[in-house]
Enzyme design. Sequence first.
Site, PDB file in Angstrom:
ATOM      1  N   ASP A 184     -12.092  15.075  -6.235  1.00 36.48           N
ATOM      2  CA  ASP A 184     -12.429  14.820  -4.828  1.00 36.48           C
ATOM      3  C   ASP A 184     -13.057  16.006  -4.111  1.00 36.48           C
ATOM      4  OD1 ASP A 184     -11.473  12.277  -5.165  1.00 36.48           O
ATOM      5  OD2 ASP A 184      -9.621  12.570  -4.054  1.00 36.48           O
ATOM      6  N   THR A 242      -6.559  14.330 -11.026  1.00 36.28           N
ATOM      7  CA  THR A 242      -6.335  13.144 -11.855  1.00 36.28           C
ATOM      8  C   THR A 242      -6.180  13.506 -13.323  1.00 36.28           C
ATOM      9  OG1 THR A 242      -7.528  11.767 -10.301  1.00 36.28           O
ATOM     10  CG2 THR A 242      -7.428  10.961 -12.550  1.00 36.28           C
TER      11      THR A 242
HETATM   12  N1  ASP Z   1      -7.628  12.432  -5.876  1.00 37.97           N
HETATM   13  C1  ASP Z   1      -7.881  13.050  -7.154  1.00 37.97           C
HETATM   14  C2  ASP Z   1      -8.073  14.541  -6.935  1.00 37.97           C
HETATM   15  O1  ASP Z   1      -9.093  14.900  -6.426  1.00 37.97           O
HETATM   16  C3  ASP Z   1      -9.079  12.437  -7.758  1.00 37.97           C
HETATM   17  C4  ASP Z   1      -9.474  12.993  -9.090  1.00 37.97           C
HETATM   18  O2  ASP Z   1      -9.065  14.049  -9.524  1.00 37.97           O
HETATM   19  O3  ASP Z   1     -10.297  12.299  -9.748  1.00 37.97           O
HETATM   20  O4  ASP Z   1      -7.209  15.305  -7.261  1.00 37.97           O
END
Ligand code: ASP
Length: 328
Positions: free
Chosen positions: A112, A27
């Site tokens: 994640d 993210t």
């Molecule tokens: N789905 C994203 C990831 O793990 C969530 C994040 O980075 O906060 O890359």
Amino acid sequence: MTSLETNLASISRSAPRHIVVLGTGGTLAGTASSADDNVGYTAGQVAVSQLLAAVPALQRRSSEGWVIESEQVAQIDSKDMGHAVWRRLAERVQHHLERPEVDGLVVTHGTDTLEETGYLLQRVLAPVKPVVLTAAMRPSSAAQPDGPQNLADAVTVAGLPGARGVVAVLAGKVWWGTEVRKVHPYRLDAFDAGDAGPLAHIEEGRLRQLRDWPTGTALGLQVLAADIWPEVQIVVSHAGADGRMVDLLMEAGVQGLVVAATGNGTVHQDLQAALLRAQSEGVAVVRALRGGAGCIVPTGHDLVPDAGALSAVQARIEILLRLLARRG
Ligand code: ASP
């Protein structure tokens, strides 16, 4: 000066440091079509070099003589993390750790599976220099992204004299890489370490240290060399659980099983019967907590070993690494 006083000293007064930032996406590098969309974004869009260039605190470090290099190792949503990226990342981390001029590393990651990568890197490399994982809960396109502050803090910690081991820096806290876990899907302060608590707080570029840096014995990069990794799966004990999933996994050739257990490591009797069958046939079986803080307290008559305070996903990596090490 005691080590605590050293850590309390202003980082900005320390000599310029040489830091390598390895980008893997998440993210932190995500973008959405509008600045007020904090959830409908695509992770892993912006190059790590661009992310660094957008952080004024890091530009200031550079003007003070710090060298901040970057390398894009992957560009993924960390929910899709897998063996190939892990192996490549571990190789690049090791490569840069071996460079005498490099003081510390930062790895940008998705939130994640950050706890899985942190566990893996510490167990495989147990670095004597700092390897700092960081991430963000808001995409880079958000009106108020948390990534820039996390990146600045992570670089600060990576440059701290005396820092060592794999740690995670998120929302002003430093965690051990083997203990940290994501506990919230949305909050900026989304990480915890159960009863262990944080290693330190980072406030205005200063570290307020509560615990020592992580240490350990490295299994060595060679454990990750195999092209095909053992199959280790997680099953969950819950009301109405039975052993069918275990039986199916056994038929499919599973080599390790983690059971995410209820209470103090308790397992439904039907699932437990299947797990004991698997164990007697040579499958590595371990019980881990299904959620929450704490550590499984041994009862003295446990039939399946426990993973202590590890989360089920970290216990899975421990089993995976042990099976890989046994092969070597
Ligand atoms: N789905 C994203 C990831 O793990 C969530 C994040 O980075 O906060 O890359």
